[in-house]
Design a protein around this motif. Structure first.
Motif, PDB file in Angstrom:
ATOM      1  N   THR A 306     -69.318 -10.901  -4.075  1.00 30.42           N
ATOM      2  CA  THR A 306     -70.427 -11.030  -4.988  1.00 30.42           C
ATOM      3  C   THR A 306     -71.493  -9.916  -4.377  1.00 30.42           C
ATOM      4  O   THR A 306     -72.079 -10.090  -3.337  1.00 30.42           O
ATOM      5  CB  THR A 306     -70.879 -12.269  -5.239  1.00 30.42           C
ATOM      6  N   GLU A 307     -72.064  -8.897  -5.280  1.00 35.83           N
ATOM      7  CA  GLU A 307     -72.817  -8.162  -5.006  1.00 35.83           C
ATOM      8  C   GLU A 307     -74.383  -8.919  -5.132  1.00 35.83           C
ATOM      9  O   GLU A 307     -74.526  -9.730  -5.673  1.00 35.83           O
ATOM     10  CB  GLU A 307     -72.858  -6.880  -6.148  1.00 35.83           C
ATOM     11  N   LEU A 308     -75.255  -8.279  -4.013  1.00 39.16           N
ATOM     12  CA  LEU A 308     -76.674  -9.066  -3.867  1.00 39.16           C
ATOM     13  C   LEU A 308     -77.349  -8.830  -5.460  1.00 39.16           C
ATOM     14  O   LEU A 308     -77.968  -9.824  -5.791  1.00 39.16           O
ATOM     15  CB  LEU A 308     -77.213  -8.461  -2.745  1.00 39.16           C
ATOM     16  N   CYS A 309     -77.448  -7.782  -5.896  1.00 38.33           N
ATOM     17  CA  CYS A 309     -77.925  -7.623  -7.105  1.00 38.33           C
ATOM     18  C   CYS A 309     -77.498  -8.537  -8.317  1.00 38.33           C
ATOM     19  O   CYS A 309     -78.485  -8.953  -8.991  1.00 38.33           O
ATOM     20  CB  CYS A 309     -77.625  -6.292  -7.827  1.00 38.33           C
ATOM     21  N   THR A 310     -76.362  -8.965  -8.041  1.00 42.63           N
ATOM     22  CA  THR A 310     -75.724  -9.944  -8.935  1.00 42.63           C
ATOM     23  C   THR A 310     -76.425 -11.354  -8.702  1.00 42.63           C
ATOM     24  O   THR A 310     -76.656 -11.903  -9.859  1.00 42.63           O
ATOM     25  CB  THR A 310     -73.950 -10.150  -9.156  1.00 42.63           C
ATOM     26  N   GLN A 354     -76.096  -7.957   3.094  1.00 38.87           N
ATOM     27  CA  GLN A 354     -74.919  -7.137   2.471  1.00 38.87           C
ATOM     28  C   GLN A 354     -74.944  -6.397   1.052  1.00 38.87           C
ATOM     29  O   GLN A 354     -75.716  -6.955   0.282  1.00 38.87           O
ATOM     30  CB  GLN A 354     -73.821  -8.074   2.384  1.00 38.87           C
ATOM     31  N   TYR A 355     -73.993  -5.855   0.816  1.00 40.82           N
ATOM     32  CA  TYR A 355     -73.725  -5.263  -0.609  1.00 40.82           C
ATOM     33  C   TYR A 355     -72.927  -6.562  -1.146  1.00 40.82           C
ATOM     34  O   TYR A 355     -73.329  -7.140  -2.238  1.00 40.82           O
ATOM     35  CB  TYR A 355     -72.995  -4.229  -0.830  1.00 40.82           C
ATOM     36  N   ASP A 356     -71.805  -6.761  -0.623  1.00 40.66           N
ATOM     37  CA  ASP A 356     -70.829  -7.901  -1.074  1.00 40.66           C
ATOM     38  C   ASP A 356     -70.676  -9.098   0.219  1.00 40.66           C
ATOM     39  O   ASP A 356     -70.380  -9.040   0.944  1.00 40.66           O
ATOM     40  CB  ASP A 356     -69.425  -7.357  -1.191  1.00 40.66           C
ATOM     41  N   GLY A 388     -77.434   1.818  -2.436  1.00 38.98           N
ATOM     42  CA  GLY A 388     -78.945   1.272  -2.479  1.00 38.98           C
ATOM     43  C   GLY A 388     -79.285   0.432  -3.322  1.00 38.98           C
ATOM     44  O   GLY A 388     -80.727   0.069  -3.306  1.00 38.98           O
ATOM     45  N   CYS A 389     -78.613   0.274  -4.467  1.00 40.33           N
ATOM     46  CA  CYS A 389     -79.440  -0.686  -5.598  1.00 40.33           C
ATOM     47  C   CYS A 389     -79.933  -1.975  -5.088  1.00 40.33           C
ATOM     48  O   CYS A 389     -80.914  -2.160  -5.110  1.00 40.33           O
ATOM     49  CB  CYS A 389     -78.408  -0.846  -6.584  1.00 40.33           C
ATOM     50  N   CYS A 390     -79.119  -2.717  -4.339  1.00 40.20           N
ATOM     51  CA  CYS A 390     -79.550  -4.110  -3.869  1.00 40.20           C
ATOM     52  C   CYS A 390     -80.814  -3.941  -2.781  1.00 40.20           C
ATOM     53  O   CYS A 390     -81.701  -5.034  -2.919  1.00 40.20           O
ATOM     54  CB  CYS A 390     -78.379  -4.632  -3.006  1.00 40.20           C
ATOM     55  N   THR A 391     -80.817  -2.859  -1.923  1.00 37.00           N
ATOM     56  CA  THR A 391     -82.066  -2.613  -0.924  1.00 37.00           C
ATOM     57  C   THR A 391     -83.004  -2.516  -2.052  1.00 37.00           C
ATOM     58  O   THR A 391     -84.322  -3.001  -1.301  1.00 37.00           O
ATOM     59  CB  THR A 391     -81.649  -1.083  -0.562  1.00 37.00           C
TER      60      THR A 391
HETATM   61 ZN   LIG Z   1     -77.076  -3.859  -5.989  1.00 33.61          ZN
END
Ligand SMILES: [Zn+2]
Length: 652
Positions: A306-310, A354-356, A388-391
């Motif tokens: 699961t992506e951090l942004c999610t 992490q990303y995922d 880099g979106c989650c960053t």
């Molecule tokens: Zn993201």
């Protein structure tokens, strides 16, 4: 000179900016014809984190969130959102959406100065036509994020520029909506702009704002339709360019029907909302409380990611749903994500992420895995693994959680929607300001103690969320037990409150198990999910910054076995789980700082091996095993960066 502890220093800094005298605490309900919220939000300035929650925000401030703009060019001085020629899309607004609440909840002057620079640029550079942001950006989507940051900044500071700027911006959007309809990301995220439209409507009563909300609804993706006949019942293997299966979009979409119900007043939107949660979690739910989305929805296997942004966007959606519907179940959902997958995908010092993340995550390394379409660096810890979106976006997770834990009730009382150490100041029906001190080490401990201090004796209702997982809950007011306590609801205590009244809440956290993929089980206790403590070898792949900044890329390799099956009595699976409390560490979400440890019986499964640098196919339970039975230790999911969460099991 003896140096003061960091906690003490920060409290001194926090007090002035968060002081209620400086900025009036206003609660603004929905204006007709909008439907009423079940609860109303308090402004940021009403809440002050304490104890481990304050410590967590201080760790965040000392980590990436407090320093990202000093070395990551996408939110550096050349950002288009500061007038530069650099990144001019979502990253600057994302950064602000989290840094605004972080700065004002900690009262950290260094962060407030950073926030002001960004806010000033956007507020002082509105185009004559009403456009905001970098002139070269023609996408509605990043503006939606900046609007969220602006509303928070207005609540924290009362800045008089914001309401006129937003008014002109929405007029600009309405004028251009037909010629430049929502497309791509904006089409799937329209509900986030509606949230800001309603925020402004409640402050200005301008009916044209509701026209714009209808326009966005008409142009936006039909999320209610998507889930009325949900077709995405397994892992998306070839997503192509579709955006309706995208994890972050789905996380953001979880608020859609609730937000829209405020405009329609229609209970069918509420039914649609519940259906959306049920369907998404039925086909993609994971034992850590989030759903799989390693870019796209990915099914039930606990080695999917699961992506951090999610994670952070789903939290924000649930915070809105909890406020609009007032259903205690959403408080349970929110706590489960905040206390498990949020810290579980960030290093303890919050300098890498992490990303995922995977519920069953036995190695974080550069390796192609079965993600729907993410890259091989997706589960390492670093600055911008995969993308880099989650960053830019993860900063909102903790601060918005802290800011949403107390709300006000329709009868102008106060509701405790999720637990954690804090102080709150809120106005009640007769105008009295009530100061409540919430002392607790929840979710690591079972007791919450409230001291209620109205400025003068005052009649109001205090509502307490009773989690659905709790049984034998007791609540005492000045040592008097309260009747009618029902898990999964809010307990309403209506009385004339006096200064110094004490409320003692005991939420027994008996260990319990839940069933998952291939009939595996996960162990839960209170809002925390527990995972196998695996020895972690953090290997630095490279530095991204020079000291004192600490951004680096890391792989994490296991140093102890992970392939355990729990040995349980199937009729009483939780009976033999022993729990032991430890002091909360300086880093609450680290293996060595784990505040609770569970001990269980297990045996190794020789046939369960690593495949593609991840845990091999999870065996169908119950499993047979002949290895000797041994004791294993589980720690909170958020503490364990390597872990097994969904366990196979065999009967005793
Ligand atoms: Zn993201």
């Amino acid at each position: 000179m003896k140096s003061a502890p960091i906690l003490f220093l920060s409290l001194l800094v926090a007090a002035p900016s968060a002081s209620p005298q400086k900025h009036e605490i206003k609660v603004i309900p929905n204006q007709p014809p909008l439907a009423a919220n079940a609860f109303n939000a308090l402004p940021l300035t009403a809440i002050q984190p304490r104890g481990w929650l304050l410590r967590q925000l201080q760790i965040q401030s000392a980590g990436l969130s407090g320093h990202l703009d000093e070395f990551w060019k996408d939110v550096g001085p050349d950002s288009g959102w500061l007038g530069g020629a650099g990144e001019s899309w979502e990253r600057g607004p994302y950064f602000m959406d989290g840094l605004v609440p972080l700065a004002y909840l900690t009262g950290d002057g260094r962060l407030i100065a950073k926030v002001r620079k960004w806010m000033d640029w956007t507020l002082d550079h509105q185009g004559p036509d009403g456009a905001i942001g970098p002139p070269k950006n023609q996408d509605w989507w990043p503006n939606m994020v900046m609007l969220k940051a602006l509303t928070q900044f207005q609540e924290a500071t009362g800045d008089p520029r914001i309401i006129p700027v937003m008014t002109r911006y929405f007029e600009y959007h309405q004028r251009n909506a037909a010629a430049r309809p929502l497309k791509e990301w904006a089409r799937f995220r329209w509900q986030d702009e509606v949230l800001s439209i309603l925020w402004l409507y409640n402050r200005t009563g301008n009916p044209r704002l509701l026209d714009l909300a209808h326009t966005l609804h008409d142009q936006g993706f039909d999320w209610e339709g998507q889930f009325s006949n949900f077709q995405i019942t397994g892992k998306v293997s070839k997503p192509g360019t579709r955006l309706d299966t995208h994890g972050v979009n789905n996380g953001q979409a979880l608020k859609t029907a609730a937000v829209w119900s405020l405009i329609t007043g229609d209970s069918k939107d509420h039914l649609a909302l519940y259906r959306q949660f049920e369907e998404l979690y039925r086909y993609h739910g994971l034992p850590n409380g989030i759903f799989s989305a390693d870019e796209h929805l990915a099914g039930l296997n606990p080695t999917q990611g699961t992506e951090l942004c999610t994670v952070v966007e789903t939290m924000f959606s649930i915070e809105q749903v909890l406020r609009i519907l007032g259903d205690a179940a959403f408080g349970d959902r929110l706590e489960k994500i905040a206390f498990n997958p949020l810290p579980g995908t960030l290093s303890a010092d919050m300098w890498s992420h992490q990303y995922d993340q995977q519920p069953n995550q036995i190695e974080c390394s550069l390796s192609p895995r079965d993600w729907t379409n993410n890259g091989p660096d997706s589960n390492i810890f670093g600055l911008e693994p995969n993308f880099g979106c989650c960053t830019a976006n993860f900063h909102q997770g903790w601060p918005k959680f802290v800011g949403n834990l107390w709300m006000t009730t329709p009868s102008k009382g106060i509701a405790l929607t999720a637990y954690g150490p804090r102080e709150v100041r809120a106005p009640v029906a007769d105008g009295t300001i009530v100061h409540i001190v919430e002392q607790t080490e929840y979710p690591f401990r079972e007791t919450v103690s409230l001291t209620v201090n109205p400025a003068r004796p005052s009649q109001f209702d205090l509502q307490l969320r009773i989690p659905d997982w709790a049984s034998n809950v007791t609540v005492e007011v000045n040592s008097q037990p309260q009747p009618d306590i029902h898990p999964g609801t809010f307990l309403k205590i209506q009385r004339r409150w006096q200064k110094g009244d004490r409320v003692q809440i005991h939420l027994p956290m008996a260990p319990r198990v839940s069933s998952w993929f291939h009939n595996s089980i996960a162990v839960e206790r209170g809002p925390l999910v527990y995972a196998l403590k695996i020895g972690e070898d953090w290997k630095k792949l490279k530095d991204d910054t020079a000291p004192p900044l600490k951004s680096a890329e890391w792989s994490v390799l296991p140093t102890t076995p992970w392939n355990y099956a729990l040995v349980i009595d199937p009729d009483h699976p939780a009976q033999s789980i022993q729990s032991k409390e430890h002091p909360i560490g300086d880093y609450p979400f680290s293996p060595e700082g784990a505040p609770v440890e569970l001990t269980l019986s297990a045996r190794q499964l020789d046939d369960w091996k690593m495949e593609k640098d991840q845990a091999g196919t999870l065996p169908q339970s119950p499993v047979q095993g002949s290895s000797p039975i041994q004791s294993i230790q589980l720690i909170p999911y958020g503490c364990a960066k390597l872990r097994i969460t969904a366990f196979p099991w065999s009967a005793k």
